[in-house]
Write an enzyme that holds these catalytic residues in place. Structure first.
Site, PDB file in Angstrom:
ATOM      1  N   ASP A   1       0.889  -1.180  -0.101  1.00 23.20           N
ATOM      2  CA  ASP A   1       0.101  -0.017   0.017  1.00 23.20           C
ATOM      3  C   ASP A   1       0.834   1.396   0.049  1.00 23.20           C
ATOM      4  O   ASP A   1       2.083   1.116   0.180  1.00 23.20           O
ATOM      5  CB  ASP A   1      -0.868  -0.046   1.185  1.00 23.20           C
ATOM      6  CG  ASP A   1      -0.173  -0.413   2.688  1.00 23.20           C
ATOM      7  OD1 ASP A   1       1.082  -0.393   2.442  1.00 23.20           O
ATOM      8  OD2 ASP A   1      -0.844  -0.455   3.449  1.00 23.20           O
TER       9      ASP A   1
ATOM     10  N   ASN B   1      -7.444  -2.499  14.447  1.00 20.21           N
ATOM     11  CA  ASN B   1      -8.958  -2.482  14.075  1.00 20.21           C
ATOM     12  C   ASN B   1      -9.222  -3.781  13.158  1.00 20.21           C
ATOM     13  O   ASN B   1      -9.995  -4.122  12.578  1.00 20.21           O
ATOM     14  CB  ASN B   1      -9.467  -1.427  13.376  1.00 20.21           C
ATOM     15  CG  ASN B   1      -8.866  -1.062  11.950  1.00 20.21           C
ATOM     16  OD1 ASN B   1      -7.696  -1.678  11.723  1.00 20.21           O
ATOM     17  ND2 ASN B   1      -9.347   0.026  11.315  1.00 20.21           N
TER      18      ASN B   1
ATOM     19  N   HIS C   1      -7.111  -4.460  10.305  1.00 16.58           N
ATOM     20  CA  HIS C   1      -6.868  -4.295   8.960  1.00 16.58           C
ATOM     21  C   HIS C   1      -5.784  -4.933   8.550  1.00 16.58           C
ATOM     22  O   HIS C   1      -4.466  -5.201   9.186  1.00 16.58           O
ATOM     23  CB  HIS C   1      -7.003  -2.781   8.570  1.00 16.58           C
ATOM     24  CG  HIS C   1      -5.715  -2.014   8.892  1.00 16.58           C
ATOM     25  ND1 HIS C   1      -5.871  -0.909   9.215  1.00 16.58           N
ATOM     26  CD2 HIS C   1      -4.472  -2.208   8.962  1.00 16.58           C
ATOM     27  CE1 HIS C   1      -4.579  -0.221   9.702  1.00 16.58           C
ATOM     28  NE2 HIS C   1      -3.683  -0.862   9.225  1.00 16.58           N
TER      29      HIS C   1
ATOM     30  N   GLU D   1      -9.629  -1.537   5.444  1.00 21.41           N
ATOM     31  CA  GLU D   1     -10.263  -1.236   6.725  1.00 21.41           C
ATOM     32  C   GLU D   1     -11.265  -2.321   6.896  1.00 21.41           C
ATOM     33  O   GLU D   1     -12.033  -2.739   5.906  1.00 21.41           O
ATOM     34  CB  GLU D   1     -10.569   0.203   6.694  1.00 21.41           C
ATOM     35  CG  GLU D   1      -9.471   1.276   6.478  1.00 21.41           C
ATOM     36  CD  GLU D   1      -8.543   1.253   7.742  1.00 21.41           C
ATOM     37  OE1 GLU D   1      -8.467   0.296   8.741  1.00 21.41           O
ATOM     38  OE2 GLU D   1      -7.693   2.221   7.865  1.00 21.41           O
TER      39      GLU D   1
END
Ligand code: GLP
Length: 261
Positions: A77, A146, A148, A153
């Protein structure tokens, strides 16, 4: 060092190795990567950024004796809105922490081109580049607090591809430590999709620190769900999770079957 098999209902086993701390995690992960290279199974290494894998890259640089210089690197990413040479960009991270220490030439490093005006075209171009290089042999992943992976996400579908995404506020807070302030953390990124990541032949998921404990337990113990994107990894046939004791602390099912010591 302990190895446990943990099975989430209705899905495959995941192999989880629990080690003492992040330094031990780096040694185990580097072992795995070097073994793969020495067995002739590593031409394209998928690389994650962040604090967790830094020890792995240091170990690799110290122990590879230059022999990884011919592999290709594929990043997961990149932030949208940062120049590639910005100190907080993932292009910079991959160059400084991985490519340069391993002696890998810039032409062998692929990072999603998040500087491009046309992000959809940049995403398609990145997927094409992955295919042209024969796909990723071994993908290193971290996990967000979280759940990811990459910048997929919560809400990310199992068949998602490389695309532009909006970052969760929690992710921006978590990553603020790499910037002067949280206001400087970009709001968007270009990330490989879950479907893209699942095409890697082999996956090494690294988790370190208490901040990751809930997300890791959810990822490996609950049925796969878009609410915890890392849980989609249960659908991959070859995943090794290396977690330190702090990140493994919320696993409820261990040990189902201990293997080795
Ligand atoms: C970022 C990256 C992820 C990485 C995560 C965890 O959000 N996009 O690929 O896994 O951070 O980073 P850290 O290891 O610093 O906790």
């Amino acid at each position: 060092m302990k190895l446990y098999y943990i099975t989430a209902e209705g899905h495959r086993e995941m192999h989880i190795e629990v080690v003492a701390d992040n330094a031990a995690l780096g040694r185990v992960a580097a072992d795995r990567i070097l073994r793969s290279y020495d067995d002739g199974r590593l031409q394209v290494l998928g690389v994650a950024t962040g604090g967790t894998p830094a020890s792995t890259y240091r170990e690799l640089a110290a122990r590879s004796a230059g022999r990884l210089h011919d592999i290709r690197l594929a990043a997961l990413d990149e932030y949208v809105g940062l120049p590639a040479n910005h100190p907080g960009s993932y292009t910079t991270f991959v160059r400084q922490h991985i490519a340069e220490p391993l002696g890998i030439a810039p032409g062998q490093v692929g990072v999603p081109r998040a500087e491009a005006a046309d992000l959809a075209a940049a995403a398609a171009g990145f997927e094409q580049q992955l295919r042209d290089n024969g796909g990723v042999d071994l993908q290193i992943l971290g996990i967000g607090s979280n759940g990811h992976i990459g910048f997929n996400e919560p809400g990310s579908a199992a068949d998602s591809r490389t695309r532009a995404v909006t970052l969760a506020e929690r992710t921006r807070q978590d990553n603020a430590r790499f910037f002067d302030s949280v206001d400087d953390v970009p709001r968007e990124a270009l990330t490989q999709g879950i479907g893209t990541i699942l095409e890697a032949r082999s996956i090494l998921l690294l988790a370190s620190g208490a901040r990751k404990a809930q997300a890791l337990a959810r990822a490996v113990e609950q049925p796969p769900t878009a609410d915890c994107p890392a849980s989609w990894l249960q659908r991959h046939p070859d995943v090794l999770v290396v977690a330190d004791e702090a990140a493994a602390a919320a696993l409820s099912r261990r040990p189902l079957a201990a293997r080795g010591a």
